[in-house]
Design a protein around this motif. Sequence first.
Motif, mmCIF file in Angstrom:
data_model
loop_
_atom_site.group_PDB
_atom_site.id
_atom_site.type_symbol
_atom_site.label_atom_id
_atom_site.label_comp_id
_atom_site.label_asym_id
_atom_site.label_seq_id
_atom_site.Cartn_x
_atom_site.Cartn_y
_atom_site.Cartn_z
ATOM 1 N N GLY A 102 0.768 -1.402 0.263
ATOM 2 C CA GLY A 102 0.158 0.137 -0.178
ATOM 3 C C GLY A 102 0.804 1.186 0.371
ATOM 4 O O GLY A 102 0.633 2.291 -0.450
ATOM 5 N N ASN A 103 1.824 1.055 0.581
ATOM 6 C CA ASN A 103 3.228 2.223 0.534
ATOM 7 C C ASN A 103 3.308 2.713 -0.731
ATOM 8 O O ASN A 103 3.686 3.830 -1.281
ATOM 9 N N ALA A 104 3.973 1.572 -1.437
ATOM 10 C CA ALA A 104 4.751 1.242 -2.910
ATOM 11 C C ALA A 104 3.392 2.044 -3.206
ATOM 12 O O ALA A 104 4.227 2.976 -4.812
ATOM 13 N N VAL A 105 2.159 1.609 -3.148
ATOM 14 C CA VAL A 105 1.023 2.201 -4.917
ATOM 15 C C VAL A 105 1.152 3.707 -4.065
ATOM 16 O O VAL A 105 1.104 4.361 -5.249
ATOM 17 N N GLY A 106 1.100 4.992 -3.185
ATOM 18 C CA GLY A 106 0.991 5.273 -2.455
ATOM 19 C C GLY A 106 2.009 6.129 -2.663
ATOM 20 O O GLY A 106 1.978 7.361 -3.674
ATOM 21 N N ARG A 107 2.735 5.903 -3.168
ATOM 22 C CA ARG A 107 4.619 6.623 -4.016
ATOM 23 C C ARG A 107 4.609 6.227 -5.029
ATOM 24 O O ARG A 107 5.114 7.454 -5.527
ATOM 25 N N TYR A 108 3.623 5.429 -5.866
ATOM 26 C CA TYR A 108 3.962 5.730 -7.248
ATOM 27 C C TYR A 108 2.760 6.708 -7.661
ATOM 28 O O TYR A 108 3.202 7.588 -8.640
ATOM 29 N N PHE A 109 1.506 6.963 -6.471
ATOM 30 C CA PHE A 109 0.713 7.862 -7.437
ATOM 31 C C PHE A 109 1.500 9.133 -6.997
ATOM 32 O O PHE A 109 0.901 10.174 -7.256
ATOM 33 N N ALA A 110 2.415 9.168 -5.584
ATOM 34 C CA ALA A 110 2.797 10.677 -5.337
ATOM 35 C C ALA A 110 4.100 10.997 -6.656
ATOM 36 O O ALA A 110 4.567 12.355 -6.398
ATOM 37 N N LYS A 111 4.835 9.913 -7.373
ATOM 38 C CA LYS A 111 5.354 10.406 -8.340
ATOM 39 C C LYS A 111 4.383 11.341 -8.728
ATOM 40 O O LYS A 111 5.227 12.301 -10.079
ATOM 41 N N ILE A 112 3.450 11.737 -9.924
ATOM 42 C CA ILE A 112 2.682 11.682 -10.636
ATOM 43 C C ILE A 112 2.467 13.427 -9.506
ATOM 44 O O ILE A 112 2.710 14.351 -10.895
ATOM 45 N N LEU A 113 2.801 13.734 -8.360
ATOM 46 C CA LEU A 113 2.734 14.896 -8.347
ATOM 47 C C LEU A 113 4.267 15.451 -8.185
ATOM 48 O O LEU A 113 4.223 16.574 -8.641
ATOM 49 N N SER A 114 5.012 15.136 -8.237
ATOM 50 C CA SER A 114 6.969 14.675 -8.726
ATOM 51 C C SER A 114 6.339 15.821 -9.703
ATOM 52 O O SER A 114 7.542 16.038 -10.150
#
Length: 146
Positions: A102-114
């Motif tokens: 779940g944390n890895a999925v959240g990190r992936y989607f946070a890359k969109i913001l980056s």
Amino acid sequence: MDQILDSPTTTERNFEYAGFWIRVAAYFIDGILLMIVQVALAYIIFGGYSFTETNYALTGISTLIGIVYFSVMESSSRQATIGKMAVGVKVGNLRGEPISFGNAVGRYFAKILSTIILCIGFMMAGWDSKKQALHDRLADTYVFYA
């Protein structure tokens, strides 16, 4: 009481954090691998690939593959994608332990913001003291040398 607070399970280990350019190299390797998979799938499923036409089904499949690839690999016991393994870095929590799926999925989607903020979120790894990009800060993760 002091011994409990100073135990290795509650304190941060000393890591050599991976900076901006080594992470770019890892992402470049992963991008090439994902492109190969995307083109192969396009030929298998759709009978061809066009760089000029937008195929929304292929775009959706490619996005799903990216989410699964990064999330499964980074939350595995290896803690790294193929690109990260190739350059010798891992993703982990403050203690260097594997992150949850779940944390890895959240990190992936946070890359969109980056990405949306002109990739400044990625560049933050170049000047942050712990080499965290924006998506690492949001997901509370660290990239360090294996």
